[in-house]
Motif scaffolding. Sequence first.
Motif, PDB file in Angstrom:
ATOM      1  N   ASP A   1       0.848  -1.192   0.000  1.00 30.03           N
ATOM      2  CA  ASP A   1       0.000   0.000   0.000  1.00 30.03           C
ATOM      3  C   ASP A   1       0.886   1.247   0.000  1.00 30.03           C
ATOM      4  O   ASP A   1       1.438   1.636   1.029  1.00 30.03           O
ATOM      5  N   GLN A   2       1.025   1.862  -1.169  1.00 37.80           N
ATOM      6  CA  GLN A   2       1.838   3.064  -1.303  1.00 37.80           C
ATOM      7  C   GLN A   2       1.007   4.336  -1.177  1.00 37.80           C
ATOM      8  O   GLN A   2       1.560   5.441  -1.189  1.00 37.80           O
ATOM      9  N   ARG A   3      -0.297   4.175  -1.065  1.00 34.44           N
ATOM     10  CA  ARG A   3      -1.181   5.339  -1.066  1.00 34.44           C
ATOM     11  C   ARG A   3      -1.482   5.835   0.339  1.00 34.44           C
ATOM     12  O   ARG A   3      -1.398   7.026   0.627  1.00 34.44           O
TER      13      ARG A   3
ATOM     14  N   ALA B   1      -1.558   6.813   9.123  1.00 28.02           N
ATOM     15  CA  ALA B   1      -2.890   6.207   9.041  1.00 28.02           C
ATOM     16  C   ALA B   1      -2.805   4.695   9.213  1.00 28.02           C
ATOM     17  O   ALA B   1      -3.644   4.083   9.896  1.00 28.02           O
ATOM     18  N   LYS B   2      -1.796   4.072   8.591  1.00 23.74           N
ATOM     19  CA  LYS B   2      -1.650   2.627   8.730  1.00 23.74           C
ATOM     20  C   LYS B   2      -1.294   2.245  10.167  1.00 23.74           C
ATOM     21  O   LYS B   2      -1.789   1.243  10.693  1.00 23.74           O
TER      22      LYS B   2
ATOM     23  N   MET C   1      -4.529   2.480  12.168  1.00 23.31           N
ATOM     24  CA  MET C   1      -5.425   1.353  11.903  1.00 23.31           C
ATOM     25  C   MET C   1      -4.922   0.094  12.595  1.00 23.31           C
ATOM     26  O   MET C   1      -5.705  -0.687  13.154  1.00 23.31           O
ATOM     27  N   SER C   2      -3.614  -0.112  12.573  1.00 26.46           N
ATOM     28  CA  SER C   2      -3.035  -1.286  13.215  1.00 26.46           C
ATOM     29  C   SER C   2      -3.291  -1.265  14.713  1.00 26.46           C
ATOM     30  O   SER C   2      -3.637  -2.284  15.324  1.00 26.46           O
ATOM     31  N   ALA C   3      -3.139  -0.082  15.315  1.00 26.24           N
ATOM     32  CA  ALA C   3      -3.395   0.049  16.753  1.00 26.24           C
ATOM     33  C   ALA C   3      -4.864  -0.194  17.079  1.00 26.24           C
ATOM     34  O   ALA C   3      -5.190  -0.863  18.073  1.00 26.24           O
TER      35      ALA C   3
ATOM     36  N   VAL D   1      -9.517   5.894   5.333  1.00 32.10           N
ATOM     37  CA  VAL D   1      -8.149   5.488   4.996  1.00 32.10           C
ATOM     38  C   VAL D   1      -8.116   4.657   3.719  1.00 32.10           C
ATOM     39  O   VAL D   1      -7.219   4.807   2.896  1.00 32.10           O
ATOM     40  N   GLN D   2      -9.086   3.767   3.529  1.00 33.46           N
ATOM     41  CA  GLN D   2      -9.189   2.904   2.362  1.00 33.46           C
ATOM     42  C   GLN D   2      -7.898   2.112   2.130  1.00 33.46           C
ATOM     43  O   GLN D   2      -7.186   2.302   1.142  1.00 33.46           O
TER      44      GLN D   2
END
Length: 503
Positions: free
Chosen positions: A456-458, A463-464, A467-469, A493-494
């Motif tokens: 995911d380069q976008r 944000a990643k 989301m992981s947290a 985030v998509q």
Amino acid sequence: MTHRPNTLLVNPTVTTNPRFPLALLNLAAALDRFGDSHIVDGNIDRDLVSATLAAAEKQHYDALGIGIMGGPQVAPAIAVSKAIRERYPSMPIIWGGYFPTLYTDTTLAAPYVDYAVRGQGEESLVELVSALGRGGGNEALARIGGLSWRRDGEIVHNPNRHFERGDSALVLPYEKVGDPDKYLASTFLGRRTAVHQASIGCRFRCTFCGVAAMFGGATSLPPVERLERELSYLKYELGADSILFYDHNFFDREQDMIPMLKIMARLEMPWWCFARADALLNLSESTWELVRKSKLRMAYIGAESPSGAMLKEIRKGTRPDQTLAVAALCQRHGVIPEFSFMLAPPVNTEAETELTFEFIRELKRINPASEIITYIYTPLPEGSKHEKDRGKRESMPLLDVNGEPVVFPSTPDEWTERRWVDYACHADAPWLTDKLRRRIYDFVTVLRCRFPTVQDQRAPHWAKRGMSAMASWRYRHRRYNHPWELNIANRFVQLRKPQITGA
């Protein structure tokens, strides 16, 4: 003066991330030795029907050839075929590729398809177009290997063509697809990633695999001089800085791989490929050194199932312990393993799916960088398998959620229905209950939020991480059901889904 046949080749729309249409480029290279060809790529020309008709209006073509994988490509292939049939009713329409190879009778049930080319298409298509240019008599058509056609209203299947090992002198005509920048994408591998296919086929005969159904266990590695020539052209002439290898199984026998890896080590272009766990585990340390020098970044490995019995049933030829071992091995050598799993098999559907969830967790424990791709197990109909494998072993009849036999489509138009597009794309199956479908969706949502893909380069890093947290407590306590907060966050985030968008 001898007539040089001219063929219009079409790649039906399938993705918003265009890659070089390698299949059509190979066909064009073969056709251009004896005639001419023109390529219309639906991944570039989004109004595919208009672009195809515009090409046909500019000059005469002796035939229209359409290459079709299946799934989402069937609908645009039908639309183009119908448009050409209406505007140019005498132009022969030829379908080739996976779909007409696996579903030949279904293909020729359509009035807008005249011929189906099965398996490798280069020689068959050249012979067919040449025969049509000479009048296309039944005697000439009957001699073309790998061709299916109609004679007096009846479908005729000519014998399969012998597998061809490839031509070292073949040069792909990249100029036929215009500006190469349209096909060089920014990926996690590099800013200008190209695609290439060095070899074709796979010597393994997995019962669920379209490659096995198409090639019957045959495979062909490229001459090293051709690989060096083509990769050098992509790097030095087109400006590619990384490669996605579309080989059906890149790592085959170690002794055959070493000369190829030496070339790739000199070129130093980061790359991605399909591989098998057993093949990687059998590589010597010296070959792994070449792999590291060649800059392999990720290997897509078909793990399929944590069940040894199921792996044996589908003739995978690997074991679950090899999947676990290769996860650790890839970590030691700096390669990201991308494991694919087939969820929800027709037998023991829920139990097998839950076992797979736990096996995935074990893989992530061994190597947290492991990427996970999940599909629904959608086996091929018996009649779609390679003739060597049909009827060789008894299989349980496929039953839908109501216990009724699954009836596969009998026309291309039926294959465009959403349920069958999803089946072809391994996204759904008739035996899935709504409960299990939701369970799978929720697990995958938690998994991909807890471990966002490196591809995911976008999405921005913050944000990643966020989301992981958010997903960590659900993943830690196996609370997959109804991840409403992750679904809401995903609207903003998509996160990328690599099984849909690819590398």
